[in-house]
Design an enzyme around this catalytic site. Structure first.
Site, mmCIF file in Angstrom:
data_model
loop_
_atom_site.group_PDB
_atom_site.id
_atom_site.type_symbol
_atom_site.label_atom_id
_atom_site.label_comp_id
_atom_site.label_asym_id
_atom_site.label_seq_id
_atom_site.Cartn_x
_atom_site.Cartn_y
_atom_site.Cartn_z
ATOM 1 N N HIS A 168 1.184 6.190 -2.430
ATOM 2 C CA HIS A 168 0.149 5.172 -2.314
ATOM 3 C C HIS A 168 -0.450 5.041 -3.706
ATOM 4 O O HIS A 168 -1.104 5.954 -4.181
ATOM 5 C CB HIS A 168 -0.919 5.729 -1.360
ATOM 6 C CG HIS A 168 -1.319 4.823 -0.264
ATOM 7 N ND1 HIS A 168 -0.556 4.641 0.853
ATOM 8 C CD2 HIS A 168 -2.436 4.080 -0.066
ATOM 9 C CE1 HIS A 168 -1.194 3.819 1.688
ATOM 10 N NE2 HIS A 168 -2.337 3.452 1.143
ATOM 11 N N GLU B 43 -2.043 9.159 -1.029
ATOM 12 C CA GLU B 43 -3.083 8.271 -0.523
ATOM 13 C C GLU B 43 -4.449 8.958 -0.533
ATOM 14 O O GLU B 43 -5.470 8.336 -0.789
ATOM 15 C CB GLU B 43 -2.733 7.864 0.911
ATOM 16 C CG GLU B 43 -3.757 6.989 1.578
ATOM 17 C CD GLU B 43 -3.316 6.509 2.957
ATOM 18 O OE1 GLU B 43 -2.486 7.206 3.576
ATOM 19 O OE2 GLU B 43 -3.792 5.454 3.403
ATOM 20 N N ARG C 98 5.385 4.267 6.098
ATOM 21 C CA ARG C 98 4.918 4.241 7.481
ATOM 22 C C ARG C 98 4.929 2.800 8.016
ATOM 23 O O ARG C 98 5.440 1.889 7.360
ATOM 24 C CB ARG C 98 3.531 4.867 7.579
ATOM 25 C CG ARG C 98 2.432 4.058 6.934
ATOM 26 C CD ARG C 98 1.085 4.760 7.111
ATOM 27 N NE ARG C 98 0.025 4.035 6.443
ATOM 28 C CZ ARG C 98 -0.954 4.609 5.763
ATOM 29 N NH1 ARG C 98 -0.992 5.924 5.621
ATOM 30 N NH2 ARG C 98 -1.897 3.880 5.212
ATOM 31 N N ASP D 10 -5.777 -2.413 -2.715
ATOM 32 C CA ASP D 10 -4.911 -1.484 -3.436
ATOM 33 C C ASP D 10 -4.338 -2.142 -4.680
ATOM 34 O O ASP D 10 -4.288 -1.553 -5.762
ATOM 35 C CB ASP D 10 -3.755 -1.015 -2.537
ATOM 36 C CG ASP D 10 -4.228 -0.473 -1.196
ATOM 37 O OD1 ASP D 10 -5.122 -1.089 -0.580
ATOM 38 O OD2 ASP D 10 -3.718 0.570 -0.762
ATOM 39 N N GLU E 261 3.418 0.186 7.944
ATOM 40 C CA GLU E 261 2.439 -0.641 7.264
ATOM 41 C C GLU E 261 3.172 -1.421 6.162
ATOM 42 O O GLU E 261 3.587 -2.527 6.369
ATOM 43 C CB GLU E 261 1.301 0.220 6.718
ATOM 44 C CG GLU E 261 0.028 -0.559 6.605
ATOM 45 C CD GLU E 261 -1.238 0.305 6.771
ATOM 46 O OE1 GLU E 261 -2.308 -0.269 6.737
ATOM 47 O OE2 GLU E 261 -1.143 1.533 6.928
ATOM 48 N N ASP F 197 0.829 -1.202 0.000
ATOM 49 C CA ASP F 197 0.000 0.000 0.000
ATOM 50 C C ASP F 197 0.862 1.249 0.000
ATOM 51 O O ASP F 197 0.571 2.218 -0.674
ATOM 52 C CB ASP F 197 -0.939 -0.006 1.214
ATOM 53 C CG ASP F 197 -0.196 -0.110 2.540
ATOM 54 O OD1 ASP F 197 0.924 -0.659 2.560
ATOM 55 O OD2 ASP F 197 -0.726 0.360 3.554
ATOM 56 N N TRP G 163 -11.584 -5.739 -1.680
ATOM 57 C CA TRP G 163 -10.235 -6.157 -1.268
ATOM 58 C C TRP G 163 -10.067 -7.632 -1.616
ATOM 59 O O TRP G 163 -9.215 -8.000 -2.430
ATOM 60 C CB TRP G 163 -10.026 -5.890 0.228
ATOM 61 C CG TRP G 163 -9.482 -4.513 0.478
ATOM 62 C CD1 TRP G 163 -8.210 -4.213 0.876
ATOM 63 C CD2 TRP G 163 -10.163 -3.262 0.321
ATOM 64 N NE1 TRP G 163 -8.061 -2.850 0.977
ATOM 65 C CE2 TRP G 163 -9.235 -2.245 0.636
ATOM 66 C CE3 TRP G 163 -11.435 -2.896 -0.065
ATOM 67 C CZ2 TRP G 163 -9.566 -0.894 0.582
ATOM 68 C CZ3 TRP G 163 -11.766 -1.548 -0.126
ATOM 69 C CH2 TRP G 163 -10.836 -0.574 0.194
#
Ligand code: BGC
Length: 866
Positions: free
Chosen positions: A741, A720, A446, A455, A448, A442, A508
């Site tokens: 992103h 993002e 950060r 995505d 993540e 993604d 997703w």
């Protein structure tokens, strides 16, 4: 059995060339093959125009063998080629029994995340002339291997990231030039990486112990062999890296370097033994995806002081990788480097949006001559770095940055007369580079950096234009299927390191069906459908089981993630889309794709079962979400976009629904309000229902929410959020504000497909459609794509009332061209009236447009626009 496939490209300057036959031959010796001797397998002359993914049909392949092959073809003009140059492939280790090495683990204190990175070392003697040497290697954690003082290979972040428990990749390296007849040493550095590092609030996800599996196979010139293995003879210690982590970064104390530890003369008498572990080899797989390599290098654009007095370096591009630092200082000087994507409103260094990711380097100077340092088993997403404690003045030449990403061949490009649009394309491509690091992530900065399925599916089609992402996604889809729950649920992130009780969210989890189908369309490889079919089916069946009265209206869903909601949105057109309406649309879409796949694979029973299911899903949708007059219960852009794109409405209500969508766009002053799920199809739906002008008004919109707003704000990657930085230069919430992103970069697909007008008709571009739709005040636009058959190109220009279209169609393919506003024009191709050219056939008018068919070759059309 492992069956490789052969693909080749025909090159011809003539128009209208198709392949009519091919012959392939395979052998174990390249010289003999050239003479046509010792042939292991030959196809014979096969009458066929197939030139991609032709399967090998010889005897079973064996492990660790190099195979050489050639092809020759004949074409529709009666020409026959000579045998091509010889190419080769080499097999890896097919069977678990091919592995004699043992897993070894360091016996250092502290088996858990955040400990100093272990060094593993071994020496060995080779006593003969070496003909070839292959290293097969993998690890728990990340590894960096060295032989006799030299780094093995140019790959980074190995062994990559997969669902380790079931699928752990090993790499193969040709190390013939790194080993000697005589004394040799190997040294391998390990780091926490994804295996046991701290990831999204968890640590030791796959295990507590780092480990190494190492198998070096030597062939001597006299035909004998020798094998060097990881076993209890190895030793371990620690070195300069005292802390390492994907989100953390690296602490490197250069004073603790063990100089020469990867060479044979090094004294390792105080090193500790390793322990061997009896771990099965069932999960080992050969690396499949392109390796992560170093790519572009960036010099510092400037080194400057912020208002707060911080020393900051600007590299001019938000990139993913790491810095290289040159420093000369006193032993013990400590330099701290932090990474950031943006500066704040005042121009100070801003890292709040990295959340818990420290993204830090601590370098402790050794104190010799000039030291050159780069971090090892981590990566950073950044445009700026803040440097503290640098001895002396930091100058531009003391620091540089390198972009690091999966080595996918760049295949496509889009450009136009509008420089903001070109910057958008640049940003999309850099969003892809920064987030394709062995898995599609993604975001890269950060805490993540995970393989979010939504995505990935949203961006896939754009990604497949920009780069050859076929093997990258083939690998990741296998992990998706591996991590799918028994009941068919698909996790929100793959590899799934979140938990086993995940909810499967619409848009997703549908990556399970959408990506395989789009891969098939983009690359024409049926095998991806075969490989993923059971996973696709399990996903659709799961929804079916979960649904009640044919409605999928339960469970957790992310919905139209990060849609744009104006502060004062008093009008009930609004921007919030019912999550179950979205779910129903994606259920239909997944079922549709499964149905199409069943047809491609000849599964007729499944095809009729899912056709029936699809009908019921749509009927239920119409009963639940549609009024008799065609209004959707949620009036948002996303609701209309999804309902129209997935054909949820009866045909007689579609045109009015499209008008409602247009009205909504106009009500927001020609702005979109869509989030992750509506955005990818927005311009496509508008185009399909005759509102290409509205699509262009969205694409060219410069105030937010829009694609060009971040561009105007100086973005070098895709943000993002539509308003990551507000017009007054303040930020959106730091909780969710990545500046790299790729999801909204999904507009790239429309730019290639519609603005420049280059798309596939038959999967893999065997038949191509060139149908540009000029608009948006552009005076030119151009897209090119290296397909499996060669370069395809569509490039148009409007000049002095003339429309010029330059087209390149690869050999062994055909194309339909839709020439805009050409129905009654006098058209020339390379200056000749097209009516006189045999290679061009007209296939009718489509409103104002003219449809023609052409074969391969280059064409230059020109006509006056009326
Ligand atoms: C990620 C997304 C992802 C989302 C799920 C976020 O934290 O960055 O891009 O799809 O969670 O809603």
């Amino acid at each position: 059995m492992t069956i490789p496939r052969f693909s080749w490209k025909l090159v011809s300057a003539q128009q209208g060339i198709m392949q009519t036959s091919y012959s392939i031959r395979v052998g174990l010796d390249s010289k003999a093959l050239l003479k046509g001797q010792n042939i292991l397998w030959q196809s014979g002359k096969v009458i066929s125009d197939q030139s991609v993914f032709v399967p090998y049909a010889g005897s079973a392949l064996t492990s660790r063998q190099r195979y050489y092959w050639q092809v020759k073809v004949s074409d529709s003009n009666g020409n026959s080629s000579a045998w091509s140059e010889v190419k080769f492939w080499e097999t890896g280790l097919f069977h678990h029994s091919d592995w004699s090495a043992k897993w070894i683990e360091p016996t250092l204190p502290g088996d858990s995340t955040g400990q100093p990175s272990p060094l593993l070392r071994h020496t060995f003697e080779l006593r003969n002339t070496i003909q070839s040497a292959r290293l097969y290697i993998t690890s728990h954690g990340l590894y960096e291997a060295h032989l006799n003082g030299k780094r093995v290979g140019n790959q980074y972040l190995t062994p990559g990231w997969t669902s380790y428990a079931t699928r752990l990749q090993y790499q193969t390296y040709d190390v013939t030039s790194l080993v000697n007849n005589g004394s040799n040493a190997v040294g391998v550095l390990l780091g926490d990486g994804w295996y046991r590092g701290w990831l999204s609030g968890k640590k030791n996800i796959y295990g507590k112990n780092l480990g190494l599996l190492f198998q070096l196979e030597i062939k001597y010139a006299d035909g004998s062999t020798e094998i060097i293995l990881s076993n209890d003879q190895w030793k371990c210690s620690t070195g300069a890296i005292t802390r390492s982590g994907i989100y953390y970064g690296e602490t490197y104390d250069a004073r603790l370097e063990k100089r020469g530890w990867t060479q044979s003369g090094f004294n390792d008498s105080d090193w500790l033994p390793v322990r061997t572990r009896d771990i099965g080899k069932e999960n080992l797989i050969a690396a499949y995806a392109p390796p992560v390599l170093k790519h572009e290098e960036f010099e510092a654009v400037k080194v400057f002081k912020t208002p707060k007095g911080e020393t900051v370096v600007d590299f001019g591009q938000n990139l993913v990788g790491w810095i290289t630092l040159k420093v000369k200082g006193k032993s013990g000087d400590k330099i701290i480097i932090l990474h950031a994507e943006v500066l704040d409103k005042e121009g100070n260094f801003y890292t709040e949006n990295l959340r818990a990711a420290e993204a830090e380097i601590q370098y402790i100077v050794k104190g010799d001559a000039e030291e050159v340092y780069e971090p090892h088993l981590t990566f950073f997403g950044f445009r700026y770095v803040k440097v503290e404690g640098y001895p002396g003045e930091l100058k531009n030449e003391n620091i540089m940055a390198t972009a690091v990403y999966s080595d996918m061949a760049p295949t496509g490009n889009f450009s136009s007369s509008n420089s903001l649009l070109n910057q958008l394309q640049h940003n999309i491509q850099w969003g892809q580079k920064g987030n394709f690091i062995d898995v599609p992530t993604d975001c890269p900065q950060r805490d993540e950096r995970l393989g979010w399925t939504g995505d990935a599916q949203v961006f896939f089609r754009t990604a497949a234009y920009n780069m050859n992402a076929a093997t990258f996604f083939t690998k990741w889809l296998k992990d998706l299927a591996t991590d799918q729950a028994e009941d068919g649920r698909v996790p929100p992130v793959v590899p799934n390191m979140v938990n086993k009780d995940f909810g499967a969210s619409a848009g997703w989890a549908d990556a399970a069906t959408i990506i395989p189908w789009n891969m098939y369309m983009a690359f024409g490889d049926k095998r991806i459908l075969e490989q993923q079919y059971e996973s696709m089916k399990a996903w659709v069946n799961y929804i079916d089981k979960t649904s009640k009265t044919d409605l999928w209206n339960s469970g957790f869903h992310f919905g139209d993630w990060l849609f744009y909601k104006p502060v004062h949105d008093d009008d009930d057109r609004s921007t919030v889309t019912d999550k179950y309406l979205i779910a129903q649309c994606f259920w239909a879409h997944s079922t549709q794709l499964l149905l199409k796949s069943a047809k491609v694979l000849g599964k007729t029973e499944d095809a009729s079962r899912y056709a029936e299911m699809l009908k019921q899903i749509k009927d239920a949708f119409q009963k639940e979400y549609l009024t008799a007059n065609g209004r959707l219960v949620t009036g948002t852009q996303t609701a209309y976009v999804l309902a129209l794109n997935f054909d949820m409405l009866p045909e007689n209500l579609r045109a009015q629904a499209a008008e409602r969508l247009v009205q909504n766009v106009k009500d927001y002053g020609n702005h979109l309000t869509t989030g992750f799920l509506g955005t990818p199809y927005l311009c496509e739906v508008l185009t399909r229902f005759g509102f290409v002008d509205v699509a262009y008004s969205l694409l060219m919109q410069e105030t937010y929410p829009s694609w060009l707003y971040p561009v105007k704000m100086g973005a070098t990657t895709i943000w993002e959020r539509w308003d990551g930085i507000k017009p007054d230069s303040t930020f959106q919430t730091p909780d969710m504000n990545s500046f790299n992103h790729y999801a909204y970069g999904a507009i790239g697909d429309w730019m290639y497909r519609t603005v420049a007008g280059l798309q596939e008709v038959v999967p893999g571009y065997k038949e191509i459609l060139i149908a540009p739709k000029p608009g948006g005040k552009l005076s030119n636009a151009s897209a090119e794509l290296e397909t499996g058959y060669g370069l395809a190109k569509s490039s148009w220009e409007i000049q002095d009332g003339m429309f010029k279209l330059s087209v390149q169609i690869p050999t062994n393919t055909t194309a339909t061209l839709v020439l805009p506003k050409a129905a009654s024009a006098n058209i020339t191709e390379h200056g000749i009236d097209i009516g006189k050219l045999k290679t061009i056939t007209s296939s009718g008018k489509d409103g104002n447009d003219l449809k023609i068919k052409v074969g391969s070759g280059s064409y230059q059309f020109e006509y006056a626009l009326k």
